[in-house]
Design an enzyme around this catalytic site. Structure first.
Site, PDB file in Angstrom:
ATOM      1  N   GLY A 154     -12.714  85.019 -27.178  1.00  0.00           N
ATOM      2  CA  GLY A 154     -13.034  84.848 -25.761  1.00  0.00           C
ATOM      3  C   GLY A 154     -13.945  85.967 -25.295  1.00  0.00           C
ATOM      4  CG  LEU A 155     -16.634  85.104 -22.073  1.00  0.00           C
ATOM      5  CD1 LEU A 155     -16.833  84.689 -20.617  1.00  0.00           C
ATOM      6  CD2 LEU A 155     -17.985  85.313 -22.763  1.00  0.00           C
ATOM      7  CB  SER A 156     -16.151  91.558 -22.923  1.00  0.00           C
ATOM      8  OG  SER A 156     -15.706  92.836 -22.540  1.00  0.00           O
ATOM      9  N   GLY A 157     -13.080  91.073 -21.569  1.00  0.00           N
ATOM     10  CA  GLY A 157     -12.326  91.061 -20.331  1.00  0.00           C
ATOM     11  C   GLY A 157     -11.446  89.836 -20.147  1.00  0.00           C
ATOM     12  CB  SER A 158     -11.127  86.650 -21.963  1.00  0.00           C
ATOM     13  OG  SER A 158     -11.053  87.088 -23.312  1.00  0.00           O
ATOM     14  N   GLY A 159      -8.827  89.156 -21.876  1.00  0.00           N
ATOM     15  CA  GLY A 159      -7.426  89.505 -22.109  1.00  0.00           C
ATOM     16  C   GLY A 159      -7.006  89.490 -23.556  1.00  0.00           C
ATOM     17  CE  LYS A 160     -11.886  89.272 -27.166  1.00  0.00           C
ATOM     18  NZ  LYS A 160     -12.400  89.404 -25.778  1.00  0.00           N
ATOM     19  CB  SER A 161      -7.357  94.177 -26.341  1.00  0.00           C
ATOM     20  OG  SER A 161      -8.546  94.173 -27.102  1.00  0.00           O
ATOM     21  CB  SER A 212     -15.316  85.751 -33.027  1.00  0.00           C
ATOM     22  OG  SER A 212     -14.139  85.460 -32.302  1.00  0.00           O
TER      23      SER A 212
END
Length: 207
Positions: free
Chosen positions: A46-53, A120
């Site tokens: 997902g986009l940067s800031g989407s909450g992945k980490s 990705s």
């Protein structure tokens, strides 16, 4: 993004003639049985800031508390070590994902549940990683959080720099993000809480 069929140049990459695959006595299945769990690769995109980490870390902590052996591979962290020689060009991004896919495959073969949090952005790179695993081992979780929400969060100040032209080839602004078409899990963190997001992933793992 180019229209070439390969994500990066492979013509100069050759398997050494003296490199012969050595079959290990202990199989991946036996390693998984010893740990008493079903190994998987959970791939958060997902986009940067989407909450992945954030979600990846919460999932890792939840599994750990439950006595399940897991490991988290985070995009920024990996670039401090294994992939610190790579930039942000399309070629380097593809190589970044390829290396992570290979590491994740080794961890799954060791019987672990590996959680990968990477933007990705290109479909072909994500498909390349998926093809490394047996059916059912790879679980793609797409965080479809809208760009406007991600940009409003901007936890690292990257969108502001991208809008100002300081950062080039920034996904979602000056570089594309190709939406997954067949992700096993779809989450919008503008609506779903971290707890609910982790529960949804755990439900898939329990199947």
């Amino acid at each position: 993004m180019s229209d070439s069929n390969t994500p990066y140049e492979l013509k100069n990459i050759h398997l050494p003639s003296n490199a012969v695959w050595h079959k290990c006595t202990v199989s991946p299945q036996e390693r998984a049985q010893l740990l008493g769990q079903v190994p998987r690769c959970i791939w958060l995109t997902g986009l940067s800031g989407s909450g992945k980490s954030t979600i990846a870390n919460a999932l890792d902590a939840t599994l750990h508390e439950a006595g399940i052996k897991s490991f988290l591979l985070d995009g920024d962290n990996v670039r401090h070590g294994l992939n610190k020689d790579l930039g942000m060009t399309e070629t380097d991004r593809a190589e970044n994902i390829r290396r992570i896919g290979e590491v994740a495959k080794l961890m799954v073969d060791a019987g672990l549940i590996v959680i990968c949090a990477f933007i990705s952005p290109y479909k072909r790179d994500r498909q390349m990683v998926r093809s490394m695993f047996h059916h059912g081992q790879f679980v793609e979780a797409y965080l479809e959080t809208p760009l406007s929400v991600c940009e409003e969060r901007d936890p690292k100040g990257l969108y502001k720099k991208a809008r100002a032209g300081v950062i080039k080839q920034f996904t979602g602004i000056s570089d594309p993000y190709e939406t997954p078409e067949n992700a096993e899990i779809v989450i919008d963190t503008s609506r779903d809480s971290v707890t609910d997001s982790v529960k949804r992933i755990l439900q898939v793992l329990s199947q």
